[in-house]
Design a protein around this motif. Structure first.
Motif, PDB file in Angstrom:
ATOM      1  N   ASP A 180      -3.510  17.682 128.388  1.00  0.00           N
ATOM      2  CA  ASP A 180      -4.534  17.313 129.364  1.00  0.00           C
ATOM      3  C   ASP A 180      -4.370  15.892 129.887  1.00  0.00           C
ATOM      4  OD1 ASP A 180      -5.744  19.793 129.376  1.00  0.00           O
ATOM      5  OD2 ASP A 180      -7.129  19.291 127.763  1.00  0.00           O
ATOM      6  N   LEU A 181      -3.136  15.475 130.072  1.00  0.00           N
ATOM      7  CA  LEU A 181      -2.888  14.179 130.694  1.00  0.00           C
ATOM      8  C   LEU A 181      -3.196  14.271 132.187  1.00  0.00           C
ATOM      9  CD1 LEU A 181       0.476  13.281 128.931  1.00  0.00           C
ATOM     10  CD2 LEU A 181      -1.790  12.349 128.419  1.00  0.00           C
ATOM     11  N   GLY A 182      -3.557  13.123 132.759  1.00  0.00           N
ATOM     12  CA  GLY A 182      -3.832  13.043 134.185  1.00  0.00           C
ATOM     13  C   GLY A 182      -2.864  12.098 134.856  1.00  0.00           C
ATOM     14  N   LEU A 183      -2.835  12.130 136.180  1.00  0.00           N
ATOM     15  CA  LEU A 183      -1.923  11.293 136.953  1.00  0.00           C
ATOM     16  C   LEU A 183      -2.689  10.526 138.011  1.00  0.00           C
ATOM     17  CD1 LEU A 183       1.055  10.528 137.772  1.00  0.00           C
ATOM     18  CD2 LEU A 183       0.927  12.443 139.383  1.00  0.00           C
ATOM     19  N   HIS A 184      -2.510   9.210 138.014  1.00  0.00           N
ATOM     20  CA  HIS A 184      -2.983   8.349 139.112  1.00  0.00           C
ATOM     21  C   HIS A 184      -2.003   7.191 139.175  1.00  0.00           C
ATOM     22  CE1 HIS A 184      -6.085   6.759 141.934  1.00  0.00           C
ATOM     23  NE2 HIS A 184      -5.340   5.674 141.720  1.00  0.00           N
ATOM     24  N   SER A 185      -1.038   7.287 140.075  1.00  0.00           N
ATOM     25  CA  SER A 185       0.073   6.345 140.071  1.00  0.00           C
ATOM     26  C   SER A 185       0.518   6.036 141.488  1.00  0.00           C
ATOM     27  CB  SER A 185       1.243   6.944 139.277  1.00  0.00           C
ATOM     28  OG  SER A 185       2.256   6.003 139.048  1.00  0.00           O
ATOM     29  N   GLY A 186       1.152   4.884 141.665  1.00  0.00           N
ATOM     30  CA  GLY A 186       1.724   4.578 142.954  1.00  0.00           C
ATOM     31  C   GLY A 186       2.936   5.446 143.225  1.00  0.00           C
ATOM     32  N   ALA A 187       3.905   5.388 142.320  1.00  0.00           N
ATOM     33  CA  ALA A 187       5.132   6.162 142.464  1.00  0.00           C
ATOM     34  C   ALA A 187       5.240   7.181 141.342  1.00  0.00           C
ATOM     35  CB  ALA A 187       6.341   5.234 142.430  1.00  0.00           C
ATOM     36  N   VAL A 188       5.878   8.310 141.632  1.00  0.00           N
ATOM     37  CA  VAL A 188       6.159   9.312 140.600  1.00  0.00           C
ATOM     38  C   VAL A 188       7.591   9.797 140.771  1.00  0.00           C
ATOM     39  CG1 VAL A 188       3.771  10.060 140.387  1.00  0.00           C
ATOM     40  CG2 VAL A 188       5.265  11.251 141.969  1.00  0.00           C
ATOM     41  N   GLY A 189       8.241  10.096 139.630  1.00  0.00           N
ATOM     42  CA  GLY A 189       9.601  10.597 139.633  1.00  0.00           C
ATOM     43  C   GLY A 189       9.678  11.999 139.067  1.00  0.00           C
ATOM     44  N   ASP A 190      10.899  12.448 138.803  1.00  0.00           N
ATOM     45  CA  ASP A 190      11.125  13.797 138.310  1.00  0.00           C
ATOM     46  C   ASP A 190      10.383  14.064 137.008  1.00  0.00           C
ATOM     47  OD1 ASP A 190      12.755  14.257 140.462  1.00  0.00           O
ATOM     48  OD2 ASP A 190      14.629  14.233 139.335  1.00  0.00           O
ATOM     49  N   GLY A 191      10.208  13.033 136.193  1.00  0.00           N
ATOM     50  CA  GLY A 191       9.552  13.217 134.907  1.00  0.00           C
ATOM     51  C   GLY A 191       8.132  13.727 135.013  1.00  0.00           C
TER      52      GLY A 191
END
Length: 438
Positions: A237-248
């Motif tokens: 249940d991790l979330g994402l809020h980021s400037g850049a994102v890669g393949d990972g």
């Protein structure tokens, strides 16, 4: 020149592009385009190849971000003036040649500076996905500061690429918004990372041990963030809020670890500013309802970050001094990084309930310690914003710690062969600050 219809738009081939651009670009104009994988390669290559005709008797200004191509070269400074917030990738050559004018501002300030007219934006070149059934073009791989530039621009030129994903969240544009639309003559640029080394794997393991299930992730770009993401596959249940994102990020979602289910902002949806990966990331992002690309004013907003559940902000550095000051810009006397968004994210994580403001770096490079008594470059992030510093040798939690304890904790995570020299330097450093080293 051939043309075709796409959603009501007349899209031209790349034939005769120089003449069409010459009718749109004026001497003295300032040009912007998406950085890294969002570079519209057909348009930018035409620009540099025909720069003398486009500049006329004057010069052109070009905003520079992170590079994923070798489009821009020092020799082009004959008629192009390069300025920008970063010298990532191949753009380091511009900085090394002394033809890149660095804008030393927080990344989050770019949209406001454009809106205020302090950073002109006359012509914006955009990479686009094909239009949807309603004739709307998506910005595809990047939102970032582009909406502000689009709003100020006199001319928009679009490059339509069938391999660019259709993504939600950013402005959707129509044919009538553009002075010119062309078909892409090249596939989208990709960023692939090398396999992480032993130090990066050890750092990633330390960070994975700090991150709790349900945390919201922000990561920088590079091998180290990718290693951290790989180390989080057993989390849930991790979330994402980021400037850049890669393949990972795509791999983390496919492993079932990234669900965005516990986010307090944008529950169920990951937020990013730009996709910096390969075709695998583009495939995952295409029409993905669990992903939105948003502009910098949202991805880096102080209140949005503070409201994010257990925000784990994980950012890299070139070096960290014994008091917690971070240099993320200059290495070996050459500008290679950026002020970027680290300070925004570290402050946001510090305000987030259960947040983790993390700066991570290998303890040494080519025999030189990256934990130092004095920085060899500018202070990109103040020591007042330092939280947790992580190397392969451990974690130094500087939160709420006076200088004497900061110094000791940072010496303890330096490379063993450098610790004695750092301890000696610390004595003199702390005497200047009126503190004692224990």
């Amino acid at each position: 020149m051939s043309t075709r219809s796409a959603g009501g738009a007349e899209v031209h081939s790349a034939d005769g592009l120089a003449e069409r651009l010459q009718a749109l670009v004026r001497p003295g104009d300032t040009l912007w385009w998406g950085q890294a994988t969002a570079e519209p390669l057909t348009l930018t290559r035409a620009l540099v190849a025909h720069r003398h005709a486009l500049a006329g008797e004057g010069r052109l200004r070009v905003f520079v971000g992170i590079a994923a191509s070798d489009t821009l070269q020092p020799a082009q400074a004959d008629v192009l003036d390069f300025f920008g917030y970063a010298a990532g990738g191949a753009h380091r050559a511009l900085a090394h040649a002394g033809v890149l004018d660095i804008l030393p501002c927080h990344y989050s300030q770019l949209p406001g500076l454009i809106e205020q007219g302090r950073l002109p934006a006359d012509v914006v070149l955009l990479q686009l996905s094909p239009p949807d059934a309603q004739g709307r073009y998506s910005l595809g791989q990047a939102c970032e500061y582009l909406p502000a530039a689009i709003a100020r621009a006199r001319v928009l030129v679009g490059e339509v690429n069938t391999e660019v994903p259709w993504t939600a969240g950013g402005p959707l544009l129509r044919a009538e918004d553009f002075a010119l639309l062309v078909d892409a003559a090249h596939p989208p640029l990709a960023l692939r990372r090398a396999a992480p080394g032993a130090a990066e794997l050890a750092i990633a393991a330390h960070i994975a041990g700090l991150v709790e299930d349900g945390a919201t992730l922000q990561l920088g770009v590079g091998n180290l963030p990718e290693a951290v993401l790989a180390a989080l596959h057993r989390h849930r249940d991790l979330g994402l809020h980021s400037g850049a994102v890669g393949d990972g990020v795509a791999a983390l979602a496919e492993a079932g670890a990234l669900t965005n289910a516990r986010k307090t902002r944008d529950a169920g949806t990951g937020i990013a500013g730009i996709l910096m990966g390969s075709a695998a990331l583009r495939r995952w992002a295409h029409r993905n309802p669990a992903l939105q690309l948003r502009d910098t004013r949202y991805t880096h907003d102080a209140q949005v970050l503070a409201d994010s559940h257990r925000l784990a902000a994980i950012n890299a550095a070139i070096e960290v001094d014994l008091t917690g000051q971070v240099n993320a810009e200059v290495a070996g006397g050459v500008y290679v990084g950026a002020v970027g968004g680290a300070a925004d994210f570290l402050r946001g994580a510090a305000r987030s309930r259960g947040g983790l403001p993390i700066v991570a770096l290998p303890a040494s490079h080519q025999g030189r310690s990256r934990i130092v008594a004095r920085l060899s470059g500018p202070v990109s992030t103040a020591r007042s914003d330092a939280g947790l510093i992580v190397t392969e040798h451990g974690v130094a939690d500087l939160r709420g710690q006076p200088l004497s304890r900061r110094v000791q904790r940072l010496v303890d995570i330096a490379a063993p062969e450098h610790r004695a020299a750092l301890a000696d330097e610390a004595q003199a450093l702390l005497r200047q600050c009126g503190a004692a080293f224990h």
